[in-house]
Write an enzyme that holds these catalytic residues in place. Sequence first.
Site, PDB file in Angstrom:
ATOM      1  N   LYS A  22       0.934  -0.875   0.501  1.00 50.11           N
ATOM      2  CA  LYS A  22      -0.127  -0.264  -0.119  1.00 50.11           C
ATOM      3  C   LYS A  22       0.875   1.682   0.156  1.00 50.11           C
ATOM      4  CE  LYS A  22      -2.579   0.879   3.540  1.00 50.11           C
ATOM      5  NZ  LYS A  22      -2.687   1.764   4.301  1.00 50.11           N
ATOM      6  N   GLN A 170       4.720   8.976   7.436  1.00 50.44           N
ATOM      7  CA  GLN A 170       3.516  10.273   7.049  1.00 50.44           C
ATOM      8  C   GLN A 170       3.766  11.057   6.722  1.00 50.44           C
ATOM      9  OE1 GLN A 170      -0.607   9.269   7.924  1.00 50.44           O
ATOM     10  NE2 GLN A 170      -0.335   7.293   6.506  1.00 50.44           N
ATOM     11  N   ASP A 320       1.764  -1.093  11.402  1.00 52.76           N
ATOM     12  CA  ASP A 320       0.417  -1.483  11.309  1.00 52.76           C
ATOM     13  C   ASP A 320       0.302  -2.975  11.176  1.00 52.76           C
ATOM     14  OD1 ASP A 320       0.225   0.905  10.541  1.00 52.76           O
ATOM     15  OD2 ASP A 320       1.031   0.055   8.156  1.00 52.76           O
ATOM     16  N   LYS A 347      -4.443   5.711  15.286  1.00 50.71           N
ATOM     17  CA  LYS A 347      -4.641   5.115  13.656  1.00 50.71           C
ATOM     18  C   LYS A 347      -5.791   5.276  13.295  1.00 50.71           C
ATOM     19  CE  LYS A 347      -0.269   4.118  13.278  1.00 50.71           C
ATOM     20  NZ  LYS A 347       0.379   4.802  12.484  1.00 50.71           N
ATOM     21  N   ARG A 397      -7.720  -2.903   9.597  1.00 54.99           N
ATOM     22  CA  ARG A 397      -6.937  -4.227  10.208  1.00 54.99           C
ATOM     23  C   ARG A 397      -7.304  -5.169  11.735  1.00 54.99           C
ATOM     24  NH1 ARG A 397      -2.745  -3.537   6.684  1.00 54.99           N
ATOM     25  NH2 ARG A 397      -2.061  -1.818   6.193  1.00 54.99           N
TER      26      ARG A 397
HETATM   27  C1  S3P Z   1       2.526   4.819   6.158  1.00 56.56           C
HETATM   28  C2  S3P Z   1       3.200   4.768   7.189  1.00 56.56           C
HETATM   29  C3  S3P Z   1       2.018   4.548   8.786  1.00 56.56           C
HETATM   30  C4  S3P Z   1       1.498   3.540   8.986  1.00 56.56           C
HETATM   31  C5  S3P Z   1       0.851   3.399   7.629  1.00 56.56           C
HETATM   32  C6  S3P Z   1       1.436   3.760   6.357  1.00 56.56           C
HETATM   33  C7  S3P Z   1       3.249   5.234   4.734  1.00 56.56           C
HETATM   34  O1  S3P Z   1       1.739   5.618   9.174  1.00 56.56           O
HETATM   35  O2  S3P Z   1       1.135   3.081  10.011  1.00 56.56           O
HETATM   36  O3  S3P Z   1      -0.120   2.604   7.237  1.00 56.56           O
HETATM   37  O4  S3P Z   1       2.912   5.067   4.018  1.00 56.56           O
HETATM   38  O5  S3P Z   1       4.261   6.404   4.832  1.00 56.56           O
HETATM   39  P1  S3P Z   1       2.557   6.582  10.758  1.00 56.56           P
HETATM   40  O6  S3P Z   1       3.594   7.820   9.615  1.00 56.56           O
HETATM   41  O7  S3P Z   1       1.825   7.584  11.055  1.00 56.56           O
HETATM   42  O8  S3P Z   1       3.431   6.161  11.117  1.00 56.56           O
END
Ligand code: S3P
Length: 437
Positions: A22, A170, A320, A347, A397
């Site tokens: 993803k 993120q 995750d 989340k 999830r």
């Molecule tokens: C992701 C970062 C994670 C993860 C999310 C996808 C990404 O989040 O939990 O499912 O693609 O950068 P966080 O940055 O909030 O930890």
Amino acid sequence: MRPRRFFPAGALKGTIRVPGDKSISHRSIMLGALAVGETRVTGLLEGEDVLATAAAMRAMGAQAERVGDGEWSVHGVGVGTLLQPQAPLDMGNSGTSTRLLMGIVASHPISATFVGDASLSNRPMGRVIDPLSQMGAAFEASEGGRLPLTVRGAYPAVPIEYRLPVASAQVKSAVLLAGLNTPGVTTVIEPVPTRDHSERMLRGFGAELTVEELGGERVIRIRGEAELKPQTIEVPGDPSSAAFFIVAGLIVPGSELTIQNVGLNPTRAGIVEILRKMGGQIEEVNRREVGGEPVADLVVRHSDLQGIAVDPAVAPSMIDEFPALFVAASLAKGRTVTSGLDELRVKESDRLSAMAAALAAAGARVSETEDGLIIDGTGGEPLAGTQAAVTTHLDHRIAMSMAIAGLASRAGVEVDDTRPIATSFPVFEALLDGLAA
Ligand code: S3P
């Protein structure tokens, strides 16, 4: 709502292939849309979250079209030339789409309004609003820095040096993507490493990006006003999707299954390491590279799992996968203690309280602390199963984890709503039904 009861169905046997990652799928559409020319992507995850990203990039002028099964063609507009979207961008359930796109918009001379579902509208966006405001973007957010919110991009934006206050890929990615169209060098300092797909892919597209280890921290620098060159990208399989089948194979007696095409980037592979420490038999075969990321096929056999104290330092590399780990712990022998998991509360749902409630309803012995769960496993005995449906809170999830728990229960586990599964893993139920058959 689409409820379903997941029943024990005997040993899981066979071979499956997990769909595309993803995180990498989102990034391939976004960077393809910012390159000049055609980017081809294969193995793209066609889940609702990634489709939301594709729709948003189209609304800002790029072409992103499906040309086959998981095969996409993206014609980019180039960094700096995104168009003003004519309607609010609907992000559905997707935090990754929202936060990364906020970064992209922040340094373009456009404004965009982001809206989402009830789950997404409850999630904190202050963590990206802060650094992007420092770069000059302006925000009108709902109370508590939430969606719906409008970003007015700054042009030219101001390059910043930003030390991440939370371990979040993120937030890191939002700042780096804003840095793409910002004159000069934008710097992100990461005290704790998080998934590095943005860094790898930005480099692959030709951005000038460096990563330096300094005193235990990662210092990432990107030079702005970049010209991205279109790429051919093969998206590796998603370890976060594989995790549900790894756990299922480990906890259902007699199981032996092969999961093909699992991405094993070290910033993502914590779940495999922890399950092995618990005694899980997970064998890697056919190690190779796909799209610049390490990948292997995993052979998983039913195992006698032991409870464990999970070192909070591994959390970012399996952030995750805790819902799935909690299910494994519920079937292990002895106590599993997790801590340092405050991020799980923000989340798609509060995953600590949602999993504590759902597992308790299924007969597991679980207690919730401020920042983790403590679980006393059954030692391999099946869980009792649920009477009433467990609540998934619009969280894919939670739904998939409790589906797996149902396979290792006596009476089955009823999940109140399976629809959210389509955000990340549309073929989950079909693969599960195939293995149990
Ligand atoms: C992701 C970062 C994670 C993860 C999310 C996808 C990404 O989040 O939990 O499912 O693609 O950068 P966080 O940055 O909030 O930890």
